[in-house]
Design an enzyme around this catalytic site. Structure first.
Site, mmCIF file in Angstrom:
data_model
loop_
_atom_site.group_PDB
_atom_site.id
_atom_site.type_symbol
_atom_site.label_atom_id
_atom_site.label_comp_id
_atom_site.label_asym_id
_atom_site.label_seq_id
_atom_site.Cartn_x
_atom_site.Cartn_y
_atom_site.Cartn_z
ATOM 1 N N GLU A 69 -7.711 43.384 32.895
ATOM 2 C CA GLU A 69 -6.716 42.500 33.498
ATOM 3 C C GLU A 69 -6.684 41.187 32.716
ATOM 4 O O GLU A 69 -7.709 40.675 32.289
ATOM 5 C CB GLU A 69 -7.120 42.214 34.953
ATOM 6 C CG GLU A 69 -6.206 41.248 35.685
ATOM 7 C CD GLU A 69 -6.790 40.789 37.010
ATOM 8 O OE1 GLU A 69 -6.001 40.415 37.890
ATOM 9 O OE2 GLU A 69 -8.031 40.798 37.157
ATOM 10 N N LYS A 105 0.076 45.317 40.078
ATOM 11 C CA LYS A 105 -0.903 45.047 41.130
ATOM 12 C C LYS A 105 -0.203 44.924 42.489
ATOM 13 O O LYS A 105 0.708 44.110 42.670
ATOM 14 C CB LYS A 105 -1.659 43.757 40.799
ATOM 15 C CG LYS A 105 -2.861 43.457 41.656
ATOM 16 C CD LYS A 105 -3.567 42.213 41.110
ATOM 17 C CE LYS A 105 -4.881 41.937 41.812
ATOM 18 N NZ LYS A 105 -5.559 40.758 41.218
ATOM 19 N N CYS A 130 -8.818 44.502 39.692
ATOM 20 C CA CYS A 130 -9.687 43.437 40.196
ATOM 21 C C CYS A 130 -10.020 43.622 41.675
ATOM 22 O O CYS A 130 -10.561 44.638 42.070
ATOM 23 C CB CYS A 130 -9.059 42.076 39.911
ATOM 24 S SG CYS A 130 -10.247 40.704 39.917
#
Length: 521
Positions: free
Chosen positions: A264, A325, A376
C-alpha cells in the site's frame, strides 16, 4: 453526600477493574502475554459481582478505558488527544458490558451469558461508529497457543467466546460463593477445552499447485509522519528493490517469481495521470517480466477524492484489474463531518482529499490463481476477509503501510491479527509493507518470514494454492450472530429476573425482604 459514599464503596472494585484492564492490554503485541487474559477476565468479573447496573457501568468503563490505553498508545503519534478519545470511546462499550454483566452474574446461567456478552461487546466495537474498530478482540493474541487453532473451526468471534469462557470458568473455580460441584464442573470443562484445542490439526496442503511470490519492502525516507510528501522517493525505493531482485534472479541467487507484490502507498501519485510514476512502474514490471500488484493512490472518482488501490500491472498488457480499499480509516483517510470539524481541528487538514471506499470485493485473478487482496487495517474486519473468501481467494495478500506507526507496536499487532486470519481462513498470507512488517504466514499461522522495520527487504517464497475451506469460512458470520444474540438474551433474562420480587421465607417480615432486594451501589 450519599453519591460520594456510594462512589467510595465501589472504589476498591474500580481499582481492581482498572488493573484488570491494564493486564488485558499486556496480552497483545508488543508485550505478548496471552495467558494474562485468564487473570484479567476473572478480576473484572470479581469487581462486577454483586453490584448495581450503575456501578457496573462505571467499573466496566474503567476497565475498558485502561485496556485501550494500554493496547493502542501508538495512536498518540497522531496526537495524545486522539489516543485518549479512542480509549474513552471504546472503553464505554465495556461500560455497557459491565452494566449488563453485573446483572447476568446473578442469573443461574451466568457462565453462558457472560462470554456471550463479551462477544456482543466486541461485535459492537467492530461495527460502530464509522464502521467500528475491531483491534481489541481477545482472539488476536492467540496465534502461538493451541487455543488459536480453534479459529479455523469457529472463527475469530468463536475463539473470543472460548477465551472469555475460560476466564469465566477460572472465576467460577475461585469464586467463594461457588458450590463445590460448580467448581468441579468448571475445572473439568476448562481442562477439556484446552485439551481439545491441542488435538486440532491444521492442514497446509494445497491443491497441487504452487506460486512463487516476491514481497518487496522498499522502505521510506523517514519515520512517523515525516514520510508524507515524499511519494516519488518511496516509489523509486520500490523500483530499486525490484531491480535488485531481477539481478538476484539472473545470478541464480533467487527463484524467479510468478508475481511481485508492492505494498500500500508504494506510489501516492496516480500512475494513470503522472508519466514519471507510470514509467517507474513499467520499468519494474518489464525488469521482472511478471505481474506486479502495485499499491497506488488514484485520483477520483469524485472531485477532491482519492482511492487507495491495488493494481495488477502486467508486463505485456499494462494496468488491469483494480481493487479499491473498501474500508478506509476514519480521521486517517477520510474525515467524517468534514465541513463541520475542519474549522475547529486544523490538524485534520493533513488528511487531504477524502478517500472514497471501493465497491467491489478484492479478488484478483492473476495467471490462473485467485488472490484475495485486503489493504492494511482491512485485515481486522470480518466482512472484508469473508467476502474475499466467498469470492474464491486461494491466497491472501495484505498490502499495508505502517510507516506512520513504525516502532510503536502497531505493526506487530497488525501482523498478529494477520496470523490469526491465516489460521481462520486456511490460506497462506503474503504481507507487503512499505517499511515493515512484511512477511509470509502459512495457513497454520506459522511464520516463514518476518521483516524488520525501516529497512529494505525483498523475500521470495513458494507457497501452496489452496481451495479447501475451513469450517470457520463455511460458517461465516453465524457464530458471531448466534453468540451475540445469546448475549442479548442473557442480558434481557437477567434484567427480567432482577425485576421479580423475591419470595419471602416463612416468618420473614416484609421490611427484611425489601432490604435484601437492594443491591450494592
Amino acid at each position: 453526600m450519599e453519591r460520594l459514599r456510594a462512589l467510595w464503596r465501589i472504589l476498591p472494585r474500580l481499582i481492581v477493574a482498572v488493573g484488570a484492564g491494564a493486564l488485558l492490554g499486556l496480552v497483545f503485541e508488543p508485550h505478548d502475554h496471552p495467558w494474562l487474559a485468564f487473570l484479567a477476565v476473572p478480576l473484572l468479573l470479581a469487581a462486577l459481582s454483586g453490584v448495581s447496573m450503575k456501578a457496573g457501568f462505571l467499573i466496566g468503563s474503567g476497565f475498558g478505558i485502561t485496556y485501550y490505553a494500554v493496547l493502542v498508545p501508538w495512536l498518540s503519534i497522531i496526537g495524545g488527544d486522539a489516543a485518549i478519545a479512542l480509549a474513552v470511546l471504546e472503553g464505554l462499550f465495556y461500560g455497557v458490558f459491565g452494566m449488563f454483566a453485573s446483572q447476568a452474574l446473578k442469573h443461574k446461567l451466568w457462565i453462558l451469558w457472560v462470554p456471550c456478552l463479551w462477544v456482543a461487546t466486541e461485535y459492537a466495537t467492530a461495527s460502530v461508529p464509522f464502521g467500528g474498530f475491531p483491534w481489541g478482540r481477545l482472539a488476536w493474541a492467540f496465534a502461538d497457543l493451541p487455543l488459536g487453532k480453534l479459529a479455523s473451526l469457529v472463527g475469530i468471534p468463536g475463539l473470543t467466546f472460548v477465551i472469555a469462557l475460560l476466564g469465566v470458568l477460572v472465576f467460577a473455580v475461585l469464586r467463594r460463593r461457588s458450590a463445590l460441584s460448580l467448581r468441579a464442573v468448571a475445572l473439568v470443562a476448562g481442562i477439556a477445552i484446552v485439551g481439545v484445542s491441542s488435538l486440532v490439526t491444521l492442514s497446509t496442503e494445497g491443491n497441487g499447485k504452487t506460486v512463487t511470490a516476491a514481497m518487496v519492502q522498499g522502505n521510506v525516507p523517514g519515520k512517523g509522519l515525516e514520510f508524507l510528501g515524499r511519494a516519488r522517493t518511496v516509489t523509486r525505493n520500490h523500483l530499486t528493490a525490484t531491480l535488485d531482485l531481477r539481478k538476484a534472479v539472473d545470478a541464480g541467487a533467487q527463484l524467479k517469481p510468478d508475481i511481485v507484490i508492492w505494498p500500500e502507498n508504494s506510489t501516492d501519485i496516480d500512475p494513470y495521470k503522472d508519466a514519471a510514476t507510470r514509467q517507474d512502474i513499467e520499468q519494474a514490471v518489464k525488469a521482472v517480466g511478471v505481474p506486479i500488484l502495485v499499491g497506488a493512490v488514484l485520483e477520483g472518482p469524485g472531485p477532491n477524492e482519492r482511492q487507495t488501490t491495488g493494481i495488477v500491472w502486467d508486463p505485456k498488457t499494462g494496468p488491469g484489474d483494480v481493487y479499491a480499499k473498501r474500508h478506509p480509516v476514519p480521521f486517517g483517510e477520510y474525515i467524517p463531518f468534514r465541513e463541520q470539524l475542519l474549522p475547529y481541528i486544523k490538524r485534520l487538514e493533513m488528511v487531504g482529499r477524502q478517500t472514497a471506499p471501493g465497491k467491489t470485493v478484492g479478488v484478483l485473478p492473476i495467471n490462473g490463481v485467485n488472490y484475495g487482496d485486503v489493504i492494511c487495517f482491512e485485515v481486522a474486519y470480518d466482512d472484508i476477509v469473508s467476502d474475499v473468501m466467498k469470492g474464491g481467494a486461494q491466497i491472501l495478500v495484505v498490502q499495508t503501510n505502517n510507516a506512520t506507526y513504525g516502532g510503536t507496536g502497531q505493526p506487530e499487532q497488525q501482523f498478529a491479527i494477520t496470523r490469526m486470519r491465516a489460521i481462520e481462513t486456511g490460506r497462506t498470507v503474503l504481507v507487503a509493507s512499505t517499511s515493515g512488517i512484511s512477511g509470509v504466514i502459512h495457513p497454520d499461522g506459522k511464520i516463514e518470514h518476518k521483516s524488520g522495520q525501516f529497512v529494505p527487504d525483498v523475500y521470495v517464497a513458494s507457497v501452496p494454492v489452496r481451495d479447501a475451506k475451513t469450517l470457520a469460512t463455511t460458517l461465516g458470520g453465524w457464530p458471531q450472530w448466534i453468540l451475540t444474540g445469546l448475549g442479548i438474551m442473557g442480558a434481557v433474562l437477567a434484567l427480567l429476573a432482577r425485576r421479580k420480587p423475591r419470595a419471602a421465607e416463612p416468618g420473614t417480615p416484609p421490611a427484611a425482604t425489601e432490604s435484601r432486594e437492594k443491591v450494592p451501589a
